[in-house]
Design a protein around this motif. Structure first.
Motif, PDB file in Angstrom:
ATOM      1  N   ASN A 366     -50.663 -15.807  38.443  1.00  0.00           N
ATOM      2  CA  ASN A 366     -51.744 -15.520  37.051  1.00  0.00           C
ATOM      3  C   ASN A 366     -51.941 -14.822  36.905  1.00  0.00           C
ATOM      4  O   ASN A 366     -52.732 -13.849  35.728  1.00  0.00           O
ATOM      5  N   THR A 368     -50.401 -11.189  38.043  1.00  0.00           N
ATOM      6  CA  THR A 368     -49.947 -10.859  36.941  1.00  0.00           C
ATOM      7  C   THR A 368     -50.070 -11.254  35.651  1.00  0.00           C
ATOM      8  O   THR A 368     -50.157  -9.636  34.850  1.00  0.00           O
ATOM      9  N   ARG A 369     -50.349 -12.023  35.702  1.00  0.00           N
ATOM     10  CA  ARG A 369     -50.320 -11.995  34.076  1.00  0.00           C
ATOM     11  C   ARG A 369     -51.467 -11.151  32.912  1.00  0.00           C
ATOM     12  O   ARG A 369     -52.326 -10.509  32.273  1.00  0.00           O
ATOM     13  N   SER A 370     -52.777 -11.579  34.005  1.00  0.00           N
ATOM     14  CA  SER A 370     -53.742 -10.910  33.962  1.00  0.00           C
ATOM     15  C   SER A 370     -54.319  -9.774  34.105  1.00  0.00           C
ATOM     16  O   SER A 370     -54.806  -9.280  32.938  1.00  0.00           O
ATOM     17  N   ASP A 372     -51.840  -7.655  33.826  1.00  0.00           N
ATOM     18  CA  ASP A 372     -50.890  -7.489  32.716  1.00  0.00           C
ATOM     19  C   ASP A 372     -51.573  -6.797  30.993  1.00  0.00           C
ATOM     20  O   ASP A 372     -51.710  -6.094  30.414  1.00  0.00           O
ATOM     21  N   ASN A 403     -57.132 -12.999  28.294  1.00  0.00           N
ATOM     22  CA  ASN A 403     -56.924 -13.009  29.688  1.00  0.00           C
ATOM     23  C   ASN A 403     -57.471 -12.282  30.436  1.00  0.00           C
ATOM     24  O   ASN A 403     -56.895 -10.853  30.675  1.00  0.00           O
TER      25      ASN A 403
END
Length: 558
Positions: A366, A368-370, A372, A403
């Motif tokens: 989560n 890492t996705r945020s 990115d 995000n």
């Protein structure tokens, strides 16, 4: 020095261990007196496990650092005796708002349900949190907190761990049955064991600027801007903290010079561009940071356990560092207690890494996705992100794609080897492997909340709709569960008072509002079994003592 806070200085005190002829052995030694190490010491001490805490410093963390603590963190802090003090000082918030350029595109609520004791989040500078935890440790006879005690050597064999400790008065040696390493991202304990943390370093730099200003300027909410006019092409995050201190995070990009960006003459124009030239403020503290998403392969190394940043790291987006770290401690300490008290075999301790590594992977994913989404690395990703943001203003389907930092929620350990499959069908958000919900209850005539009643032991809840759901045999068996070698503290949960004699270890809880029953989909006869960290470990539609014992044994890795 800060304008709003004076850092305490704790005294170095020579311990009796330094004068012993032979190294003294302790049941547990904790390395690091940050939030995680202090939480571990409190949890062990209140359960009569003697614990020594070693820290190479003599004060609390400098700078606000971690500031955002979720409901789960507060629930655990309540059981440790620190939660109320944190809530009283902290800034409570549930609402977050997301902006794109100059417009608000939507808002969200982190605690849409009513009837919880604690809010979705509070904001509180880490130095306050640590100060309150230090005070709590000092109240406990079984805890020994030693300042200016720097661990310089770690060796273990099959039976014990030997530590070399440096103090202002020279070195000494002590031994321990178990070590909990809470010495941060640069853990020297990890390095001494020849271990490493693996993951991704993000090529981004962010500026934290803590400023003191009028609390009327912004409400106590989380506000996040993508590409705002005052910081074009980047992002900005705003949080209010205690003492009218506001944290502002500015995305700077990888090419920014950290030393230049930390200078007040460069920070103040950024803040003025954000707040407006007419807003008065004082710069309290600033830092420039980069971050890493990484973790150790195994959080257990023989008799040494790693927790918090020593075991895993994430970016600050989503407030997953401290919140995840205290869940590590909550998971580990009850298992240590069970093994040390002879209630479980050593194999139970292996499940600490099994369960918390899963949680760390979820947090890293989560986080890492945020990162990115917040800092897209190429034109195509930025175009996609901006399209999602424009759509989110008018179309709800796009909002889950936005995000700005997926905020910390406790992981559901649904695949844990300690779980027992449901006996019957359930339809609710709380599943086996999830933390138990909360709700108002009356206990012994006093109003309170469910999680406060349960405490840190194995707990059972038998739900009844009427007196007909409660047989004399069931009541007697609940009493027998409470008298086992590993007791199950049991509660009969009803919507109204019942005139019934209950055996020792069994109590009546009145679910007068009905939300506990509703949130657990608990029809008459339903039984829930909770672990000491208040995760649901088994549930059944019809109470059966043998099934409860089997589920408890499985939760103890027997």
């Amino acid at each position: 020095m800060l304008n709003t806070y004076t850092f305490p200085e704790f005294d170095y005190i020579r311990s009796a261990d330094q004068d012993a002829a032979q190294p003294v052995k302790h049941p547990v030694v904790v390395i690091g007196a940050g939030p995680m190490g202090l939480a571990a010491a409190i949890d062990l001490a209140i359960h009569d496990i003697p614990v020594v805490v070693l820290d190479d410093n003599n004060t609390v963390s400098v700078g606000s650092r971690a500031v955002c603590y979720a409901k789960r963190f507060l629930d655990i802090s309540d059981r440790l005796g620190v939660g109320q003090r944190c809530v009283d000082k902290g800034v409570t918030w549930n609402v977050g708002k997301v902006f794109f350029e100059s417009e608000q595109i939507y808002s969200f609520n982190m605690l849409p349900e009513e009837h919880h004791r604690r809010p979705g989040f509070i904001n509180l500078q880490q130095y306050y949190l640590e100060e309150y935890y230090v005070d709590r440790v000092n109240e406990l006879e079984k805890a020994d907190l030693r300042w200016k005690n720097k661990v310089t050597g770690v060796e273990q064999n099959g039976d014990e761990v030997t530590l070399t400790v440096e103090t202002p008065e020279g070195e000494y040696t002590l031994k321990a049955d178990y070590i909990i390493a809470c010495d941060g991202a640069g853990s020297k304990t990890r390095a001494a064991c020849g271990l490493e943390s693996k993951g991704q370093i993000f090529q981004d730099r962010f500026l934290i600027a803590d400023v003191v200003m009028d609390p009327k300027k912004f409400p106590p909410e989380r506000w996040f801007w993508f590409n705002p006019p005052f910081h074009e092409g980047q992002s900005t995050l705003l949080h209010r903290q205690a003492d009218n201190v506001w944290r502002i995070d500015f995305d700077l990009g990888w090419d920014a010079d950290p030393e230049e960006e930390k200078k007040p003459e460069n920070i103040i124009p950024r803040v003025k561009a954000f707040l407006g030239e007419d807003v008065e403020f004082e710069l309290e503290w600033a830092s420039v940071y980069t971050f890493t998403c990484r973790r150790m392969d195994d959080f257990r190394h023989g008799r040494i356990f790693f927790a918090g940043d020593a075991a895993h790291q994430v970016s600050p987006f989503g407030a997953r560092g401290a919140n995840s770290g205290i869940e590590d401690i909550d998971n580990l300490t009850w298992k240590l207690q069970a093994v040390m008290n002879g209630q479980a075999d050593d194999s139970l301790l292996d499940t600490y890494s099994e369960e918390r590594a899963f949680a760390a992977d979820e947090n890293i994913l989560n986080s890492t996705r945020s990162t990115d989404f917040i800092t897209p690395k190429n034109g195509a990703n930025r175009a996609f992100r901006d399209a999602v943001l424009w759509l989110a203003k008018d179309y709800t389907f796009a909002r889950p794609l936005v995000n700005s930092g997926r905020l910390s929620v406790p992981p559901f350990l649904t695949e844990s080897s300690l779980n027992t499959e449901d006996d019957g069908s359930f339809n609710c958000k709380v599943v086996v492997g999830a933390p138990c919900t909360d709700g108002p209850v009356k206990r012994n005539g006093e109003e309170g909340f469910l999680l406060g009643a349960l405490g840190n032991v194995f707990n059972g809840m038998l739900f009844v709709d009427s007196r007909n759901d409660l047989t004399a045999e069931a009541v007697a068996q609940l009493g027998e569960l409470a008298q086992q070698d590993v007791p199950v503290k049991s509660y009969i949960v009803a919507s109204h008072d019942m005139d019934i004699a209950l055996p020792e270890g069994v109590e009546l809880l009145i679910d007068s509002v009905g939300v506990v029953k509703e949130r657990l989909d608990a029809k008459g006869g339903t039984f829930y079994l909770m672990r000491p960290d208040q995760l649901v470990t088994a549930r059944m539609r019809s109470f059966d003592k043998a099934a409860v014992v089997a589920a408890q044994n499985k939760a103890l890795a027997k």
